[in-house]
Scaffold this active site. Structure first.
Site, PDB file in Angstrom:
ATOM      1  N   GLU A 228       0.885  -1.169   0.000  1.00 22.25           N
ATOM      2  CA  GLU A 228       0.000   0.000   0.000  1.00 22.25           C
ATOM      3  C   GLU A 228       0.917   1.211   0.000  1.00 22.25           C
ATOM      4  OE1 GLU A 228      -1.471   3.225   0.943  1.00 22.25           O
ATOM      5  OE2 GLU A 228      -1.972   2.439   2.927  1.00 22.25           O
ATOM      6  N   CYS A 262      -1.894   9.093   2.962  1.00 18.53           N
ATOM      7  CA  CYS A 262      -1.840   8.614   1.575  1.00 18.53           C
ATOM      8  C   CYS A 262      -3.132   8.921   0.824  1.00 18.53           C
ATOM      9  CB  CYS A 262      -1.585   7.108   1.549  1.00 18.53           C
ATOM     10  SG  CYS A 262       0.011   6.627   2.231  1.00 18.53           S
TER      11      CYS A 262
END
Length: 455
Positions: A228, A262
């Protein structure tokens, strides 16, 4: 070599830790493997009992852990408490749902019986970042351990105290003593752990650069990875959007954790005639954010986690301005101790600028103008990343079609900001990584999907 944790609000050293030797690491891996062999024999009810106890501990100690995060990486207390509570919810989710997620799946074939069973792999090695130092760990650990695996954690150096606190939580909750262990090691030593024969899989949350490095090391050992990575999430605001709702969601998303997320709203793509009104509302809402000491309950924007990270964000803003972007507010490094950066708005952002092309990991709102819906979609997809995205429109059917069929991302929200949820799979495409965490997909990431045929 010593690892130092530094308070980003003051710049002062909190604690020093000694890196583990190769021998210490090898002994921990052996101990975790031994406990994995025992743990895999526990049924789901026994695993769930420990996981629910862990959730209770998290809720009981959330104030303590929020202070720890504030001191180590600058997260405001209210956000730290919410992060710990989300970890507890995720632990409860997997305690209640792991057995159903991993129930054998019967398949009708010519055989008298055919089915798929999900079996634990062994030790999963996690390399985790500092920005959500509890959540990122539990997002991997809860499903991984409920699936019957063991876990090793290499946390970001600045979150070493948090990493050791999490290890203690697992012990206090009644898990086997070495089932979850923290490794205090350098980035270089991580490759040694990846190559260890008793480590069966690797998960990383971090930068694209780190993902390429870890993915390469794991591939050499033929070990499964979930990555990720970064994001440059586009938020499209169509002309028929509810601008109060849209601006509120965009500012909350971008300012959360001082922009160090993010899945923050990093590129706001505003369509057509609403651009002036949209900017005015953004300016109003950003005034609600006050930077300061994260231990102050009234503060909702703490410092950035490290000086170099703050300086990088400032450099990206300044280069974008030099290339033609217009600064509306912020954009100056405060003359005070700590690694602070003010809430910042820049407009007239165009391709070729850092604010368009790169991930800015700080409290910077970048606004891009689009003449129509089609150009907005083109701009949204004009990135090497593909983590999250959002669309704001009153025409839900239209928004859903764009989200499902046109936007290149792992998650797309409509009329709200992107957020992870233990009930839903989470992850990215392109340079934002691969694999999925959370939900059924997450717990099945690190199991042996084994087919059984009986004739």
């Amino acid at each position: 070599m010593a690892i130092e944790t530094v308070n980003p609000a003051t710049g002062k050293i909190i604690q020093k830790y000694t890196e583990m030797t190769d021998r210490e690491v090898a002994e921990i891996i052996d101990s975790t493997h031994a406990d994995f062999l025992k743990w895999r024999e526990f049924d789901f009810d026994k695993r769930a009992t420990c996981m629910l106890k862990l959730a209770d501990i998290l809720k009981q100690r959330k104030d303590e852990y929020a202070i720890l995060m504030a001191n180590e990486m600058g997260k405001p207390l209210s956000q730290g408490k919410a992060e710990v509570e989300k970890c507890a919810i995720t632990c409860e989710h997997y305690a209640k749902n792991a057995a159903a997620y991993l129930e054998p799946r019967m398949i009708k074939t010519e055989m008298s019986k055919s089915y798929v069973t999900y079996q634990p792999l062994g030790i999963v090695f996690a390399i985790m970042p500092w920005n959500f130092p509890f959540w990122q760990v539990f997002r991997f650990a809860a499903p991984t351990i409920m699936a019957g695996n063991g876990a090793l954690l290499k946390h970001a150096p600045i979150s070493t105290g948090t990493a050791l606190a999490i290890e203690k939580i697992f012990r206090d909750a009644g898990f086997l003593e070495n089932l979850f262990r923290t490794l205090i090691i350098s980035e270089d030593d991580a490759s040694i752990v990846i190559a260890h024969p008793k480590v069966k899989a690797v998960t990383l949350t971090g930068s694209t650069r780190a993902g390429k490095s870890v993915g390469s090391e794991a591939a050499k050992e033929l070990k499964k990875t979930v990555l990720e990575l970064g994001g440059c999430d586009p938020y499209i605001i169509l002309e028929d959007a509810d601008l109060e709702l849209a601006t509120e969601a965009c500012v909350i998303s971008r300012m959360n954790n001082a922009g160090q997320s993010c899945i923050a709203a990093k590129r706001l793509i505003v369509v057509g005639s609403i651009q002036e009104k949209f900017l005015n509302l953004i300016q109003e809402k950003i005034k609600k954010y006050t930077i300061g000491n994260p231990l102050d309950e009234k503060i909702n924007c703490g410092p950035m986690a490290r000086r170099d990270l703050r300086d990088k964000v400032h450099e990206q803003v300044q280069i974008s301005i030099e290339q033609g972007a217009k600064l509306i507010t912020g954009g100056k490094v405060p003359a005070q101790d700590g690694f602070y950066y003010p809430p910042t708005i820049i407009v007239n952002v165009k391709k070729g600028m850092p604010a368009y092309d790169e991930e800015i990991f700080g409290p910077v709102i970048a606004i891009i103008n689009a003449k129509d819906e089609e150009q907005a979609i083109t701009i949204a997809n004009d990135t090497s990343y593909g983590l999250g995205a959002a669309i704001f429109t009153k025409d839900i059917k239209r928004g859903e079609k764009i989200a499902a069929e046109r936007i290149q991302s792992g998650t797309c929200a409509i009329n709200t900001f992107v957020a992870s949820d233990p009930r839903l799979p989470f992850g990215g495409i392109k340079n934002s990584g691969y694999g999925r965490e959370l939900s059924a997909e997450g717990i099945r990431s690190f199991v042996n999907v084994k087919t059984i045929n009986i004739k």
